[in-house]
Design a protein around this motif. Structure first.
Motif, PDB file in Angstrom:
ATOM      1  N   LEU A 245       0.837  -1.202   0.000  1.00  0.00           N
ATOM      2  CA  LEU A 245       0.000   0.000   0.000  1.00  0.00           C
ATOM      3  C   LEU A 245       0.872   1.252   0.000  1.00  0.00           C
ATOM      4  N   ASN A 246       0.585   2.176  -0.920  1.00  0.00           N
ATOM      5  CA  ASN A 246       1.403   3.391  -1.003  1.00  0.00           C
ATOM      6  C   ASN A 246       0.588   4.677  -0.980  1.00  0.00           C
ATOM      7  N   ARG A 247      -0.703   4.565  -0.707  1.00  0.00           N
ATOM      8  CA  ARG A 247      -1.539   5.761  -0.572  1.00  0.00           C
ATOM      9  C   ARG A 247      -2.700   5.446   0.361  1.00  0.00           C
ATOM     10  N   PRO A 248      -3.276   6.448   0.994  1.00  0.00           N
ATOM     11  CA  PRO A 248      -4.385   6.198   1.924  1.00  0.00           C
ATOM     12  C   PRO A 248      -5.589   5.586   1.206  1.00  0.00           C
ATOM     13  N   PRO A 249      -6.340   4.722   1.879  1.00  0.00           N
ATOM     14  CA  PRO A 249      -7.554   4.155   1.291  1.00  0.00           C
ATOM     15  C   PRO A 249      -8.596   5.237   1.014  1.00  0.00           C
ATOM     16  N   ASN A 250      -9.502   4.937   0.074  1.00  0.00           N
ATOM     17  CA  ASN A 250     -10.563   5.908  -0.226  1.00  0.00           C
ATOM     18  C   ASN A 250     -11.607   5.929   0.896  1.00  0.00           C
ATOM     19  N   ASP A 251     -12.544   6.835   0.812  1.00  0.00           N
ATOM     20  CA  ASP A 251     -13.517   7.034   1.892  1.00  0.00           C
ATOM     21  C   ASP A 251     -14.384   5.808   2.121  1.00  0.00           C
ATOM     22  N   TRP A 252     -14.764   5.120   1.048  1.00  0.00           N
ATOM     23  CA  TRP A 252     -15.631   3.945   1.215  1.00  0.00           C
ATOM     24  C   TRP A 252     -14.898   2.859   2.009  1.00  0.00           C
TER      25      TRP A 252
END
Length: 517
Positions: free
Chosen positions: A136-143
């Motif tokens: 993982l290299n970016r924050p997860p989306n809102d959902w």
């Protein structure tokens, strides 16, 4: 135990498939099967609802292997695919087809738009988190963030595969609500650095390493930036004593410190230096501490400063092996001046704690006078004073490594998992407990490190070994005192038992013992 970086783990996977002549899909099968074996050994067929949430990368593929084995062994399984992208890994797709061939119902495909209220998870259920892995290299989306919050609110036991989803291996998280809070994490081949740092350890209550058969030569030969220190790692450091040894063989520690009302710090450090094995210990203290030290610790020799209440003129005619300086020292103007003068002429190895560090932080030019491999033992506030502020634990470690490199010193960051930093190498301790959050605990550690250096351990080995023994002594003390009643003197009392514990064999399970009888 080595803690492998994300890049090293990928390289290990690649070499394993080449050297063992297996496919990456075979390696994924091995990993997922190990997770199943772990769960099956504990659940023994129990029909608790198990919700397996899989991403569409290799971590999700591991989850699909697990879900398939759970299904074929008759467990009550619901499998979900968190399908927020069209970039599916090859091994994920292979295992997606495999689970469809054995499952009465295909995995539930979640397009990251569904109403999460339609997913029902009970408080007695089990969640398996296989959404994101170490890549993982970016924050997860809102959902996805809301999905993770649903996990947390459900109160269900959550098991994460390799690393809690949303947690990074090499940097801090941007949003703590976008990380899975795992009750347990099964980490492949080695734990992750994030499990041991104050800001990120909260995301897994417990962790365990699963051996998935990564190439042994690669694991043995690869140098890592971080090592986890337990009994197995410190036992080779131990220096046994010979029959005809005498006190002169084990060095002479000087503890330099104390001020009016703080002679107790010197008492603790000198006692712990002796209990760690130093042959001789001398304290250099203000005159006010003379009678109390001579009475309280008869094994220790005493030299007094000319001033009654604080150190004002460091002057002695002995040649100690190592000097532990700073405990109870104070920061009066006289003390600062004489400490600076002392550093200008000193060539003896140093262990610097407490006010010694505080003086250095206010007079940073003095850092250039420290002997090579001087050991600094700050707690976090003292560390901040000497290296400056940081935004997160990962930045803090980078700043400490740079500081260690610049001044060629060893920095011991004291905490729940104390970390010894020597330039670009870090050693994370595994012993110790919250009872050590008590006055004088750090003074004891200063004495222990000094005592080991006096006996001929290198400053690095002495620091690693002393931190382990310090924590182990406190762990042993818990049996008698518990967290709240543990005090620094209790740690000193148990140093001997911590040494003895190095050579104790693990107790066999009762069933196995009975079978052998």
């Amino acid at each position: 135990m080595k803690l492998f970086s994300k890049e090293q783990i990928y390289e290990g996977d690649k070499l394993t498939t080449e050297r063992q002549n297996i496919s990456s899909t075979d390696l994924m099968e091995r990993a997922g099967t190990q997770i199943f074996n772990w769960m099956h050994a504990r659940m023994q067929g129990a029909q608790v609802p198990i919700h397996v949430f899989c991403g569409i990368g290799n971590n999700g593929g591991d989850g699909l292997v697990l879900a398939r084995h759970l299904v074929t062994h008759g467990y009550n399984v619901v499998c979900y695919i968190v399908n927020c992208s069209d970039k599916r890994s090859k091994d994920f797709l292979i295992n997606y087809d495999r689970i469809k061939s054995v499952s009465n119902t295909w995995p539930n495909m979640l397009s990251c738009k569904e109403d999460l209220s339609e997913i029902t998870i009970g408080g007695d259920d089990i969640i398996v988190d296989a959404v994101f892995g170490i890549g993982l290299n970016r924050p997860p989306n809102d959902w996805v963030k809301h999905l993770f919050q649903k996990f947390k609110v459900s109160k269900a036991f959550t098991l994460s595969i390799d690393i809690p989803s949303g947690l990074f291996t090499d940097r801090a998280v941007d949003d703590e609500d976008a990380v899975v809070y795992a009750g347990y994490t099964l980490s492949f081949q080695s734990p992750k650095l994030a499990f041991f740092l104050p800001g990120t350890q909260k995301f897994t209550v417990q962790w365990e390493v699963l051996d998935i058969g990564i190439d042994r030569d690669y694991l043995r030969e690869t140098e890592t930036e971080v090592e986890l220190i337990a009994k197995h790692e410190v036992l080779p450091l131990y220096k046994p004593r010979q029959k005809f040894a005498h006190k002169g063989d084990f060095g002479h520690v000087m503890i330099l410190g104390g001020s009016y009302g703080k002679i107790g710090a010197v008492n603790l450090a000198s006692r712990s230096a002796l209990s760690s094995g130093a042959g001789l210990v001398t304290v250099y203290i203000p005159t006010c501490g003379y009678h109390s030290m001579q009475t309280a610790v008869p094994e220790v020799m005493v030299i007094t400063d000319e001033h009654e209440t604080h150190i004002s003129n460091i002057n002695f005619d002995i040649q100690p092996t190592v000097i532990g300086v700073g405990v109870g020292l104070g920061t009066s103007e006289d003390t600062v001046k004489t400490f600076a003068a002392f550093l200008k002429k000193n060539t003896i190895p140093l262990v610097i704690d407490a006010d010694g560090i505080n003086i250095l932080s206010r007079n940073k030019t003095l850092l250039n006078l420290l002997p090579e491999q001087t050991v600094l033992t700050p707690h976090l506030k003292e560390l901040e004073r000497i290296i400056g502020t940081w935004s997160d634990d990962f930045e803090m470690l980078e700043k400490v490594k740079a500081f260690s490199e610049k001044y060629n010193v060893i920095v011991l960051i004291k905490g729940a998992h104390s970390i010894t930093v020597n330039k670009n190498k870090m050693y994370i301790n595994t012993t110790g407990n919250p009872g050590m959050a008590t006055a004088g605990s750090g003074d004891v550690l200063t004495g222990m490190i000094s005592g080991l250096i006096a006996q001929g351990y290198t400053p690095l080995a002495a620091t690693i070994f002393a931190v382990y023994l310090h924590g182990k002594s406190a762990d042993i003390s818990l049996e008698d005192y518990g967290y709240q009643s543990l005090i620094a003197s209790h740690i000193i009392e148990k140093i001997g038992e911590a040494y003895i514990d190095l050579f104790k064999q693990p107790e066999q399970p009762k069933e196995e013992t009975q079978q052998k009888q």
